[in-house]
Design a protein around this motif. Structure first.
Motif, short mmCIF file in Angstrom:
data_model
loop_
_atom_site.label_atom_id
_atom_site.label_comp_id
_atom_site.label_asym_id
_atom_site.label_seq_id
_atom_site.Cartn_x
_atom_site.Cartn_y
_atom_site.Cartn_z
N PHE A 50 38.47 44.48 21.41
CA PHE A 50 37.59 44.47 22.57
C PHE A 50 38.12 45.34 23.70
N VAL A 51 39.44 45.37 23.87
CA VAL A 51 40.02 46.27 24.87
C VAL A 51 39.68 47.72 24.51
N LEU A 52 39.80 48.07 23.23
CA LEU A 52 39.45 49.42 22.79
C LEU A 52 37.96 49.70 22.98
N PHE A 53 37.13 48.69 22.73
CA PHE A 53 35.69 48.84 22.92
C PHE A 53 35.38 49.18 24.38
N TYR A 123 46.31 54.08 40.22
CA TYR A 123 45.12 53.92 39.39
C TYR A 123 44.12 53.02 40.10
N ARG A 124 43.34 53.64 40.97
CA ARG A 124 42.43 52.87 41.83
C ARG A 124 40.98 53.27 41.67
N GLN A 125 40.67 53.98 40.58
CA GLN A 125 39.27 54.25 40.29
C GLN A 125 38.57 52.93 39.93
N PRO A 126 37.32 52.74 40.36
CA PRO A 126 36.62 51.49 40.04
C PRO A 126 36.64 51.15 38.56
N ALA A 127 36.51 52.18 37.72
CA ALA A 127 36.51 51.94 36.28
C ALA A 127 37.84 51.37 35.80
N ASP A 128 38.92 51.79 36.45
CA ASP A 128 40.24 51.29 36.05
C ASP A 128 40.32 49.77 36.19
N GLY A 129 39.65 49.23 37.19
CA GLY A 129 39.68 47.79 37.40
C GLY A 129 39.08 47.03 36.22
N VAL A 130 37.99 47.56 35.67
CA VAL A 130 37.36 46.91 34.51
C VAL A 130 38.33 46.84 33.35
N LEU A 131 38.94 47.98 33.03
CA LEU A 131 39.82 48.06 31.87
C LEU A 131 41.11 47.26 32.08
N HIS A 178 38.24 34.56 28.55
CA HIS A 178 39.23 35.12 29.48
C HIS A 178 39.02 36.61 29.75
N MET A 179 38.68 37.36 28.72
CA MET A 179 38.57 38.81 28.90
C MET A 179 37.38 39.19 29.78
N ALA A 180 36.25 38.52 29.57
CA ALA A 180 35.07 38.81 30.38
C ALA A 180 35.28 38.36 31.83
N TRP A 181 35.85 37.17 32.01
CA TRP A 181 36.05 36.65 33.36
C TRP A 181 37.03 37.52 34.16
N THR A 182 38.15 37.86 33.57
CA THR A 182 39.14 38.66 34.31
C THR A 182 38.69 40.10 34.45
#
Length: 249
Positions: A50-53, A123-131, A178-182
């Motif tokens: 899922f992390v890779l996805f 690493y402060r791009q918004p996308a970085d926060g998701v990953l 946990h992955m979706a919530w965090t």
């Protein structure tokens, strides 16, 4: 961060094959030496995939794979240790630990490493926060599943069925928990750092806590499916907003 398309599928298939082979070897030979690798694979395959996805989504990630890996490792270790410590001492003081308190403690503990990444790295791009959030949740989910699986094995006096039930159920549901919530709360945290919308971050955190509380309290397959759907939709919406914001000139 560049990741091969459909790498997540390859990781999922390969990991599943390895898990089945390892589990068959354990059962057929009755060799307990296979137990640690079976637990590790059963707990880690789906979270890794899922992390890779998420990493393969069309988002402008800046964070490198090494930081994602370290976040998953430290997020799991630091998150479970801090959460376990706080839950234990809260239980000692109160004599009972409400599910809401468990959810607040664990959701906050999983954000410690992402917060350190946000404050101490570039690493402060918004996308970085998701990953980063998904990676931290993955580490936490994998280690927690390993703990539950070990306890189930001991309490059942070595029942392979009890071990497999825990690994399969928690492994399959890990992305929706946990992955979706965090992932969602970390995405909101990164956005708040850039826009100053801290109330939105607080709202997302509260929703994650409520979903976590419901997950721990409900105990039915239908309930899990509903909460999983809501959790993944929340992560998807925040990810979509992150992608849309990134396309703004």
């Amino acid at each position: 961060m560049t990741v091969a398309r459909l790498g997540w599928l390859g990781a999922l298939v390969m990991g599943t094959v390895l898990f089945i082979a390892d589990e068959r070897a354990m059962v057929d030979t009755a060799n307990p030496n296979f137990v640690p690798s079976v637990i590790l694979l059963g707990a880690a395959v789906v979270p890794t995939a899922f992390v890779l996805f998420v990493a393969e989504r069309r988002l402008p990630y800046d964070v490198p794979p090494t930081v994602v890996f370290v976040t998953a490792l430290l997020g799991g270790v630091v998150g479970t240790v801090v959460a376990g410590f706080l839950e234990y001492h809260t239980l000692l003081r109160l004599g009972v630990l409400p599910m809401l308190a468990v959810a607040v403690i664990e959701e906050a503990a999983k954000l410690l490493v992402p917060l350190a990444v946000l404050l101490l790295t570039r690493y402060r791009q918004p996308a970085d926060g998701v990953l980063i959030g998904v990676a931290s949740g993955a580490g936490f989910a994998a280690l927690e599943t390993m703990g539950y699986a070990f306890v189930a094995l001991v309490r059942s006096h070595g029942s392979v069925t009890a071990l497999e039930d825990i690994l399969v159920l928690r492994g399959l549901l890990a992305p929706a928990g946990h992955m979706a919530w965090t992932g969602a709360t970390a995405a909101a945290l990164w956005a708040a750092r850039l826009t100053g919308r801290w109330l939105r971050f607080l709202l997302v955190f509260v929703v994650a806590v409520l979903l976590h509380t419901a997950w721990d309290s409900i105990g039915t397959l239908t309930g899990y499916v509903v909460i999983a759907a809501v959790s993944l939709v929340m992560l998807g919406i925040l990810t979509h907003r992150t992608a849309a914001a990134s396309r703004v000139p």
